[in-house]
Scaffold this active site. Sequence first.
Site, mmCIF file in Angstrom:
data_model
loop_
_atom_site.group_PDB
_atom_site.id
_atom_site.type_symbol
_atom_site.label_atom_id
_atom_site.label_comp_id
_atom_site.label_asym_id
_atom_site.label_seq_id
_atom_site.Cartn_x
_atom_site.Cartn_y
_atom_site.Cartn_z
ATOM 1 N N LYS A 15 39.252 30.727 36.027
ATOM 2 C CA LYS A 15 40.399 30.423 36.532
ATOM 3 C C LYS A 15 39.792 29.730 37.700
ATOM 4 C CE LYS A 15 40.224 34.803 37.102
ATOM 5 N NZ LYS A 15 39.602 35.292 36.180
ATOM 6 N N ARG A 162 24.796 35.879 36.890
ATOM 7 C CA ARG A 162 25.124 36.971 37.833
ATOM 8 C C ARG A 162 25.028 38.111 37.282
ATOM 9 N NH1 ARG A 162 32.032 35.153 38.879
ATOM 10 N NH2 ARG A 162 31.714 37.608 38.090
HETATM 11 P P1 ADP Z 1 35.857 37.013 37.402
HETATM 12 O O1 ADP Z 1 35.732 35.248 37.912
HETATM 13 O O2 ADP Z 1 34.713 36.701 36.571
HETATM 14 O O3 ADP Z 1 37.065 37.730 36.873
HETATM 15 P P2 ADP Z 1 35.377 37.442 40.088
HETATM 16 O O4 ADP Z 1 34.354 36.595 40.678
HETATM 17 O O5 ADP Z 1 36.601 38.091 40.355
HETATM 18 O O6 ADP Z 1 34.580 38.195 38.612
HETATM 19 O O7 ADP Z 1 34.917 38.892 40.331
HETATM 20 C C1 ADP Z 1 33.606 39.626 40.185
HETATM 21 C C2 ADP Z 1 33.929 41.192 40.277
HETATM 22 O O8 ADP Z 1 34.548 41.100 42.198
HETATM 23 C C3 ADP Z 1 34.971 41.950 39.509
HETATM 24 O O9 ADP Z 1 34.058 42.429 38.708
HETATM 25 C C4 ADP Z 1 35.157 43.116 41.394
HETATM 26 O O10 ADP Z 1 34.301 43.980 41.162
HETATM 27 C C5 ADP Z 1 35.298 42.027 41.846
HETATM 28 N N1 ADP Z 1 36.614 41.876 42.464
HETATM 29 C C6 ADP Z 1 36.719 40.612 42.778
HETATM 30 N N2 ADP Z 1 38.731 40.425 42.633
HETATM 31 C C7 ADP Z 1 38.388 42.005 42.974
HETATM 32 C C8 ADP Z 1 39.615 42.043 42.779
HETATM 33 N N3 ADP Z 1 41.455 42.120 43.289
HETATM 34 N N4 ADP Z 1 40.102 43.499 43.101
HETATM 35 C C9 ADP Z 1 38.864 44.781 43.005
HETATM 36 N N5 ADP Z 1 37.578 43.763 42.857
HETATM 37 C C10 ADP Z 1 37.711 43.154 42.817
HETATM 38 P P1 ADP Z 2 36.790 32.570 35.806
HETATM 39 O O1 ADP Z 2 36.726 32.096 37.189
HETATM 40 O O2 ADP Z 2 38.223 32.953 35.088
HETATM 41 O O3 ADP Z 2 35.622 33.770 35.326
HETATM 42 P P2 ADP Z 2 35.070 30.415 35.494
HETATM 43 O O4 ADP Z 2 35.712 29.585 36.044
HETATM 44 O O5 ADP Z 2 34.238 30.939 36.185
HETATM 45 O O6 ADP Z 2 36.116 31.811 35.355
HETATM 46 O O7 ADP Z 2 34.719 30.147 34.635
HETATM 47 C C1 ADP Z 2 33.898 30.453 33.313
HETATM 48 C C2 ADP Z 2 32.912 29.333 32.478
HETATM 49 O O8 ADP Z 2 33.676 28.850 31.543
HETATM 50 C C3 ADP Z 2 31.534 29.031 33.048
HETATM 51 O O9 ADP Z 2 30.086 28.992 32.937
HETATM 52 C C4 ADP Z 2 32.492 27.222 33.222
HETATM 53 O O10 ADP Z 2 31.981 26.796 33.171
HETATM 54 C C5 ADP Z 2 33.341 27.566 31.381
HETATM 55 N N1 ADP Z 2 34.337 27.077 31.569
HETATM 56 C C6 ADP Z 2 34.850 27.413 32.467
HETATM 57 N N2 ADP Z 2 36.117 26.121 31.711
HETATM 58 C C7 ADP Z 2 36.361 25.673 30.463
HETATM 59 C C8 ADP Z 2 36.541 25.277 29.692
HETATM 60 N N3 ADP Z 2 38.547 24.656 29.670
HETATM 61 N N4 ADP Z 2 36.159 24.674 28.347
HETATM 62 C C9 ADP Z 2 34.455 25.476 28.280
HETATM 63 N N5 ADP Z 2 34.295 25.861 29.187
HETATM 64 C C10 ADP Z 2 34.357 26.167 30.336
#
Ligand code: ADP
Ligand code: ADP
Length: 220
Positions: A15, A162
């Site tokens: 995302k 992270r």
């Molecule tokens: P990822 O990209 O791996 O899905 P995020 O960076 O979006 O992770 O979120 C990291 C952490 O921040 C989540 O595990 C949660 O603890 C908190 N967080 C982010 N967005 C929300 C939300 N909309 N509601 C509750 N917690 C959130």
């Molecule tokens: P989210 O915000 O949903 O948690 P991220 O955008 O941070 O996900 O992506 C999670 C991991 O996967 C990162 O290390 C990123 O570089 C990798 N990644 C994202 N898109 C792709 C893809 N299409 N193919 C392979 N790896 C990807």
Amino acid sequence: MSLRVIFLGPPGAGKGTQADELAREWGVPHIATGDMLREAARRGTPLGLEAKRFMDEGALVPDDVVIGLVGERLAEPDAVSGAVLDGFPRTVAQAEALDRLLREQGTALDRVIFFNVSRPELLRRLTGRRVCRGCGATYHVVSAPPRVPGVCDRCQGQLEQRVDDREEAVATRLDVYETQTSPLLEYYRRRSILTEIKGEGAVEDVAAAIRTAVGQAVPS
Ligand code: ADP
Ligand code: ADP
Ligand code: ZN
């Protein structure tokens, strides 16, 4: 142009990677609650420190905290043109609050994009993810490595893992997604604004699928 889109999907689905590029392309802000909460934690604000305890364990931050943050962010001038919401909403209560916020602004969601990615690929992505301490840019040790290992291409900052991308917290986060966030699929499907895309494959191919889903052709 005005465009309000939610990027919905499990942790590691891509995302943030897609939102970074596409929000810039569409001229709308990329609103990522995870980034906002991490920034608050880094600055050591009371809200940030409270949130950090939940985040480090892989649990969700309480709804009222996150809804308050998003409400303030959507009231900022740059969000009148729309937004890519990344990582929000994550519960049905948040989705209902968002509906209310947008209704008060006289706007509505255009589309919700669901990133479908298999669990083994999510695990591979999350455990290999590295982020820049300086600018927050995201890398992957195998599929999106920086030019120099451990160093950000954009700002020369140091890359780190992270705390919640370590194996213990990753399992919790995937479970939390299943129980608390996946009900949103039905919530938005019922309104006929959900589009599911294949989140696996090259970053550029995923971007193309999203552009098609929101009706935005590639800029020439
Ligand atoms: P990822 O990209 O791996 O899905 P995020 O960076 O979006 O992770 O979120 C990291 C952490 O921040 C989540 O595990 C949660 O603890 C908190 N967080 C982010 N967005 C929300 C939300 N909309 N509601 C509750 N917690 C959130
Ligand atoms: P989210 O915000 O949903 O948690 P991220 O955008 O941070 O996900 O992506 C999670 C991991 O996967 C990162 O290390 C990123 O570089 C990798 N990644 C994202 N898109 C792709 C893809 N299409 N193919 C392979 N790896 C990807
Ligand atoms: Zn950087």
